[in-house]
Motif scaffolding. Sequence first.
Motif, PDB file in Angstrom:
ATOM      1  N   HIS A 127      25.341 -11.267  29.341  1.00 17.39           N
ATOM      2  CA  HIS A 127      26.237 -11.590  28.224  1.00 17.39           C
ATOM      3  C   HIS A 127      26.110 -10.596  27.074  1.00 17.39           C
ATOM      4  CE1 HIS A 127      28.581 -13.909  25.364  1.00 17.39           C
ATOM      5  NE2 HIS A 127      27.576 -13.834  24.512  1.00 17.39           N
ATOM      6  N   ASP A 232      30.465 -18.154  22.532  1.00 18.70           N
ATOM      7  CA  ASP A 232      30.991 -17.205  23.523  1.00 18.70           C
ATOM      8  C   ASP A 232      30.150 -17.216  24.795  1.00 18.70           C
ATOM      9  OD1 ASP A 232      33.029 -16.410  21.830  1.00 18.70           O
ATOM     10  OD2 ASP A 232      31.868 -14.771  20.960  1.00 18.70           O
ATOM     11  N   THR A 235      30.971 -20.421  26.723  1.00 23.00           N
ATOM     12  CA  THR A 235      32.295 -20.334  27.344  1.00 23.00           C
ATOM     13  C   THR A 235      32.263 -19.474  28.596  1.00 23.00           C
ATOM     14  OG1 THR A 235      33.401 -20.628  25.201  1.00 23.00           O
ATOM     15  CG2 THR A 235      34.695 -19.652  26.977  1.00 23.00           C
ATOM     16  N   ASN A 236      31.599 -18.325  28.512  1.00 25.53           N
ATOM     17  CA  ASN A 236      31.488 -17.449  29.682  1.00 25.53           C
ATOM     18  C   ASN A 236      30.659 -18.097  30.784  1.00 25.53           C
ATOM     19  OD1 ASN A 236      32.973 -15.447  28.418  1.00 25.53           O
ATOM     20  ND2 ASN A 236      31.172 -14.400  27.603  1.00 25.53           N
ATOM     21  N   THR A 239      32.706 -20.738  32.848  1.00 22.26           N
ATOM     22  CA  THR A 239      33.987 -20.317  33.412  1.00 22.26           C
ATOM     23  C   THR A 239      33.869 -20.259  34.932  1.00 22.26           C
ATOM     24  OG1 THR A 239      34.516 -18.987  31.453  1.00 22.26           O
ATOM     25  CG2 THR A 239      35.715 -18.488  33.481  1.00 22.26           C
ATOM     26  N   GLY A 242      33.527 -17.098  37.097  1.00 26.30           N
ATOM     27  CA  GLY A 242      33.156 -16.010  36.203  1.00 26.30           C
ATOM     28  C   GLY A 242      31.836 -15.376  36.616  1.00 26.30           C
ATOM     29  N   TRP A 245      28.773 -17.754  36.468  1.00 28.55           N
ATOM     30  CA  TRP A 245      28.831 -19.035  37.188  1.00 28.55           C
ATOM     31  C   TRP A 245      27.726 -19.163  38.247  1.00 28.55           C
ATOM     32  CZ3 TRP A 245      31.050 -23.470  36.087  1.00 28.55           C
ATOM     33  CH2 TRP A 245      31.178 -24.447  37.082  1.00 28.55           C
TER      34      TRP A 245
END
Length: 264
Positions: A127, A232, A235-236, A239, A242, A245
């Motif tokens: 991230h 952020d 959220t990532n 997802t 993503g 995940w």
Amino acid sequence: MVFHQFIFFPLSGVTRLNWQVLVIRCLFSAVAMSPGALVCDWFSSTTDTGDKGRSAGLFPVTCRCVCMRGSGGESGVKMESFSSKDMAMKAQKKILSHMASKSMVQMLIDDTSSEILDELYRISKEHSGNRTEAQKVVKDLVKVVVKVGVLFRHNRFSKEELSLAQDFKKKLHQGVMTTISFQEVEFTFDKAVMMELLTDCRDILLKLVEKHLTPKSFGRIRHVFNHYSDPDLLTNLYTPGGPLWPNLTKICNGLNKLVEEGKL
């Protein structure tokens, strides 16, 4: 007061990855040789083995331990104002916090928890794009866990603080179950709920340790919880499909295992 000094010289296999094991063996040796409360005076390591030794990662480790005898022992030192228990606790916290490496973590916690920490590191690194920051936040997490664990083992918390500890445990369990639920049932993720749970855990923990740890430790606690409650990042992380995940899936599998074993 008796001093014991142990020097481990460069040998094959003595590298930066396993010097912690030698230090722990040094402590055990000191306990076996001298009765009384063990207090770590200092540890030091140097890299004076020459260019060839440094390139191989070999270096000597020096450990000096102090064994404090009671007033009736050989030393005859009066200890009315000295608490070897308090000194030992402070030394233990300091030593373990300085040894928050992956090899040390594996010695202190189980495999499942270690795997979860590995995934938290990978999430932070992916991230932020900053390996140093990812390492720092996980090291801060380990140091906080170790220090709080030392306080519990030494029965340092008052009745009121133990009540706070129960509140923290309940809130942490709630956060774990929510983390798992949001991952198992797609599109149920609520960023605000996760952020609130992490913030509540942070605030309860800060209140629990406010009379026991230093401002530097408070900063580590804030660093860890603020980092993982970043909107952020969350959220990532949640997802589906993503890049984060698969890491979340492994974390939730580990958390489920710890819950089943009654560890969370």
